[in-house]
Write a protein that holds these residues in place. Sequence first.
Motif, PDB file in Angstrom:
ATOM      1  N   LYS A  43       0.838  -1.280  -0.026  1.00  0.00           N
ATOM      2  CA  LYS A  43      -0.117   0.039  -0.116  1.00  0.00           C
ATOM      3  C   LYS A  43       0.868   1.127   0.149  1.00  0.00           C
ATOM      4  CE  LYS A  43      -3.646  -0.341  -0.312  1.00  0.00           C
ATOM      5  NZ  LYS A  43      -4.721  -1.066  -0.932  1.00  0.00           N
ATOM      6  N   ASN A  73      -2.597  -0.855   6.574  1.00  0.00           N
ATOM      7  CA  ASN A  73      -1.469  -0.792   5.542  1.00  0.00           C
ATOM      8  C   ASN A  73      -1.565   0.445   4.856  1.00  0.00           C
ATOM      9  OD1 ASN A  73       0.041  -3.171   6.340  1.00  0.00           O
ATOM     10  ND2 ASN A  73      -1.096  -4.401   4.936  1.00  0.00           N
ATOM     11  N   HIS A 152      -0.304   0.709 -10.130  1.00  0.00           N
ATOM     12  CA  HIS A 152       0.353  -0.750 -10.339  1.00  0.00           C
ATOM     13  C   HIS A 152       0.110  -0.914 -11.564  1.00  0.00           C
ATOM     14  CE1 HIS A 152      -0.546  -1.918  -6.123  1.00  0.00           C
ATOM     15  NE2 HIS A 152      -1.685  -1.195  -6.100  1.00  0.00           N
ATOM     16  N   PHE A 176      -7.691  -9.540  -3.347  1.00  0.00           N
ATOM     17  CA  PHE A 176      -8.191  -8.163  -3.485  1.00  0.00           C
ATOM     18  C   PHE A 176      -8.672  -7.490  -2.275  1.00  0.00           C
ATOM     19  CE2 PHE A 176     -12.767  -8.401  -3.269  1.00  0.00           C
ATOM     20  CZ  PHE A 176     -12.948  -9.886  -3.272  1.00  0.00           C
ATOM     21  N   GLY A 177      -8.297  -6.277  -2.003  1.00  0.00           N
ATOM     22  CA  GLY A 177      -8.933  -5.662  -0.826  1.00  0.00           C
ATOM     23  C   GLY A 177      -9.601  -4.481  -1.710  1.00  0.00           C
ATOM     24  N   THR A 178      -8.835  -3.235  -2.055  1.00  0.00           N
ATOM     25  CA  THR A 178      -9.590  -2.124  -2.824  1.00  0.00           C
ATOM     26  C   THR A 178      -9.646  -2.719  -4.364  1.00  0.00           C
ATOM     27  OG1 THR A 178      -7.256  -1.444  -3.483  1.00  0.00           O
ATOM     28  CG2 THR A 178      -8.190  -0.490  -1.524  1.00  0.00           C
ATOM     29  N   GLY A 179      -8.784  -3.645  -4.655  1.00  0.00           N
ATOM     30  CA  GLY A 179      -8.917  -4.282  -6.094  1.00  0.00           C
ATOM     31  C   GLY A 179      -7.938  -3.314  -7.009  1.00  0.00           C
ATOM     32  N   GLY A 180      -7.031  -2.440  -6.113  1.00  0.00           N
ATOM     33  CA  GLY A 180      -6.138  -1.606  -7.095  1.00  0.00           C
ATOM     34  C   GLY A 180      -4.888  -2.514  -7.451  1.00  0.00           C
ATOM     35  N   THR A 181      -4.316  -3.599  -6.773  1.00  0.00           N
ATOM     36  CA  THR A 181      -3.483  -4.430  -7.173  1.00  0.00           C
ATOM     37  C   THR A 181      -3.872  -5.302  -8.557  1.00  0.00           C
ATOM     38  OG1 THR A 181      -2.490  -4.424  -4.988  1.00  0.00           O
ATOM     39  CG2 THR A 181      -1.740  -6.065  -6.655  1.00  0.00           C
ATOM     40  N   GLN A 236      -6.770 -10.093   6.984  1.00  0.00           N
ATOM     41  CA  GLN A 236      -6.716  -8.557   7.273  1.00  0.00           C
ATOM     42  C   GLN A 236      -6.276  -8.067   5.691  1.00  0.00           C
ATOM     43  OE1 GLN A 236      -5.246  -6.689  10.738  1.00  0.00           O
ATOM     44  NE2 GLN A 236      -5.890  -8.497  11.953  1.00  0.00           N
ATOM     45  N   GLY A 237      -6.946  -6.999   5.278  1.00  0.00           N
ATOM     46  CA  GLY A 237      -6.579  -6.467   4.080  1.00  0.00           C
ATOM     47  C   GLY A 237      -7.115  -6.713   2.951  1.00  0.00           C
ATOM     48  N   TRP A 238      -7.770  -8.206   3.017  1.00  0.00           N
ATOM     49  CA  TRP A 238      -8.361  -8.704   1.739  1.00  0.00           C
ATOM     50  C   TRP A 238      -9.704  -8.339   2.054  1.00  0.00           C
ATOM     51  CZ3 TRP A 238      -7.392 -14.481   0.209  1.00  0.00           C
ATOM     52  CH2 TRP A 238      -6.267 -14.402  -0.293  1.00  0.00           C
ATOM     53  N   SER A 285      -2.454 -12.397   4.621  1.00  0.00           N
ATOM     54  CA  SER A 285      -2.996 -12.372   3.224  1.00  0.00           C
ATOM     55  C   SER A 285      -1.840 -13.044   2.344  1.00  0.00           C
ATOM     56  CB  SER A 285      -3.438 -10.997   2.860  1.00  0.00           C
ATOM     57  OG  SER A 285      -2.459 -10.381   2.596  1.00  0.00           O
ATOM     58  N   PRO A 311       1.671  -9.411  -0.070  1.00  0.00           N
ATOM     59  CA  PRO A 311       1.277  -8.043   0.198  1.00  0.00           C
ATOM     60  C   PRO A 311       1.979  -7.224   1.482  1.00  0.00           C
ATOM     61  CG  PRO A 311      -0.867  -9.115  -0.188  1.00  0.00           C
ATOM     62  CD  PRO A 311       0.329 -10.031   0.142  1.00  0.00           C
ATOM     63  N   ASP A 312       2.436  -8.047   2.385  1.00  0.00           N
ATOM     64  CA  ASP A 312       3.193  -7.147   3.601  1.00  0.00           C
ATOM     65  C   ASP A 312       3.929  -8.121   4.498  1.00  0.00           C
ATOM     66  OD1 ASP A 312       1.053  -8.715   5.088  1.00  0.00           O
ATOM     67  OD2 ASP A 312       0.360  -6.722   6.070  1.00  0.00           O
ATOM     68  N   TYR A 317       1.334  -8.472  12.405  1.00  0.00           N
ATOM     69  CA  TYR A 317       0.698  -9.699  13.077  1.00  0.00           C
ATOM     70  C   TYR A 317       0.631 -10.286  14.496  1.00  0.00           C
ATOM     71  CZ  TYR A 317      -0.892  -8.628   8.150  1.00  0.00           C
ATOM     72  OH  TYR A 317      -1.328  -8.364   7.135  1.00  0.00           O
TER      73      TYR A 317
HETATM   74  N1  PMP Z   1      -3.275  -7.687   1.663  1.00  0.00           N
HETATM   75  C1  PMP Z   1      -3.100  -6.901   2.589  1.00  0.00           C
HETATM   76  C2  PMP Z   1      -2.379  -7.147   3.802  1.00  0.00           C
HETATM   77  C3  PMP Z   1      -3.497  -5.383   2.477  1.00  0.00           C
HETATM   78  O1  PMP Z   1      -3.344  -4.668   3.351  1.00  0.00           O
HETATM   79  C4  PMP Z   1      -4.330  -5.195   1.473  1.00  0.00           C
HETATM   80  C5  PMP Z   1      -4.893  -3.873   1.199  1.00  0.00           C
HETATM   81  N2  PMP Z   1      -5.962  -3.579   1.778  1.00  0.00           N
HETATM   82  C6  PMP Z   1      -4.308  -6.064   0.197  1.00  0.00           C
HETATM   83  C7  PMP Z   1      -3.818  -7.404   0.466  1.00  0.00           C
HETATM   84  C8  PMP Z   1      -5.081  -5.992  -1.012  1.00  0.00           C
HETATM   85  O2  PMP Z   1      -4.393  -4.926  -1.921  1.00  0.00           O
HETATM   86  P1  PMP Z   1      -5.562  -4.160  -2.715  1.00  0.00           P
HETATM   87  O3  PMP Z   1      -6.076  -3.077  -1.854  1.00  0.00           O
HETATM   88  O4  PMP Z   1      -4.383  -3.247  -3.877  1.00  0.00           O
HETATM   89  O5  PMP Z   1      -6.523  -4.805  -3.347  1.00  0.00           O
END
Ligand code: PMP
Length: 496
Positions: A43, A73, A152, A176-181, A236-238, A285, A311-312, A317
């Motif tokens: 992020k 994140n 991205h 996907f979280g925001t789906g930006g990636t 978390q984040g997904w 994630s 992703p992180d 955690y």
């Molecule tokens: N994994 C983690 C730990 C995240 O923080 C995020 C972002 N929310 C994602 C995956 C997903 O990334 P994106 O928002 O680009 O879909």
Amino acid sequence: MARHDSILSTIGHTPLVRLDILAPPGVNLYAKVEAFNPMGSVKDRMALAVIEDAERRGALRPGQTVIEATSGNTGIGLAMVCARKGYPLVVTMAESFSVERRKLLRYLGARVVLTPAAEKGTGMLNKAIELAERHGYFLCRQFENEANADVHVRTTAREILDDLAGLPLYAWVTGFGTGGTLKGVASVLKRASPATRVVVAEPDNAAMLGSGVPQARDATGAPAASHPRFRPHLMQGWSPDFISRLTEEAVTAGHVDEVVPVAGEAALRLARELARCEGIFAGTSSGATLAAALEVAQRAPAGSHIVCMLPDTGERYLSTPLFDGIDAEMNEEELTLSRSTPGYRFEAPSAPAAAPPPVSAALDAAAERFVDETLAAAPVVMFALEWCEFCWSVRKFFARQGIDYRSVDLDAAALQADDFGGKVRAVLAARTGAATIPRLFIGGEHLGGCSELFDAWRDGSLRERLDALGVAYDRDQTLDPASLLPGWLHPRTTTA
Ligand code: PMP
């Protein structure tokens, strides 16, 4: 680039690392390790992109407050970017996300407004909108902001293609979280090689994409309600409780070839295996994405190249189920190992007990005077060392109880000349019979150290002495002073 103008240009360019141990034989599985970003997650890319896009468009004025709803994140990345660029930051976050995320944000100078867990992702988003409207903040809107997907396109996807250097990519795996990636990388990969399979992983108990059930939206296109298939999950984040616009756009564009459900247990197991087999420390994630990537790898033709996103960092955690069963205390195996040699054990301490106070015939006269004068000048006095943990416990105790006191730090630079602090310490040892620090005096009388002070608070005798001396304290406090002792002193929990 070896030299950077600021931390911000170190974002991105994360490595593709081959997973030789965990991948099935004959398949080339690579992980894109986003923990290499300065604040440890993918992020960071979005945070910089959204802020710089807003600056270019004039949507963000110098010094204007930035606000965003984030599971952590994004906020941590934004906190870094805002710190460097001089924007105040407010983050709204559901209380259910790990406490280390809140603390990191505050450490970086952001303010964190928590929202009730029951209100889920929608709650924290709506709170951010409310606050932005009320106070005129710039709202990042990571779930809809095109700058999120664009970064991205420009960076993550390009890096993957450059690092593969022409090798055919069989599949790319992400959550996907925001789906930006997802949206950004998938669009580039599909253009570069339409045969590349884009595989999207999601929690098996919250199979929103897999269900095919569309997301309800209001007139502006924003999610109108939680998706009916959403359930609380581990990653978390997904998968927030809705399918974001960016995610839906990737699906509508036909860029998603497959959706793989992942069990929480598999995510935890693979995050741990990444650490223990490959030496890669990543979050939940990441374990979940790897679980889906391994499923794809099992059925991939021999010689395939597969890339999955991590992703992180796992450091976010420590207080979550990912670290369940990871204890701070020694387990039986470690105790047995400890007992296999004679020294330095808790049952048989090899270090001598604290040395008795030096009996010195020649106490320094100036130091004696200094002690007398200090004790005469204030009813509550602590002789301390600057960074001694017990002295800190006492300072916190006095602060919490609202007790005014005089503290003399014997190791302070001002007392170092001619070892004056050491001479004062010798006077204290001779008068009290105790060599340890802190030494506490109430009304000129020696009370003891930190433990004796806390005991006297608990049995009421300290209050009586303070009352007799007319020293004020907060009478409504119900604090247990033990909670202020150093963390490593708290009672050892036995581990099964
Ligand atoms: N994994 C983690 C730990 C995240 O923080 C995020 C972002 N929310 C994602 C995956 C997903 O990334 P994106 O928002 O680009 O879909």
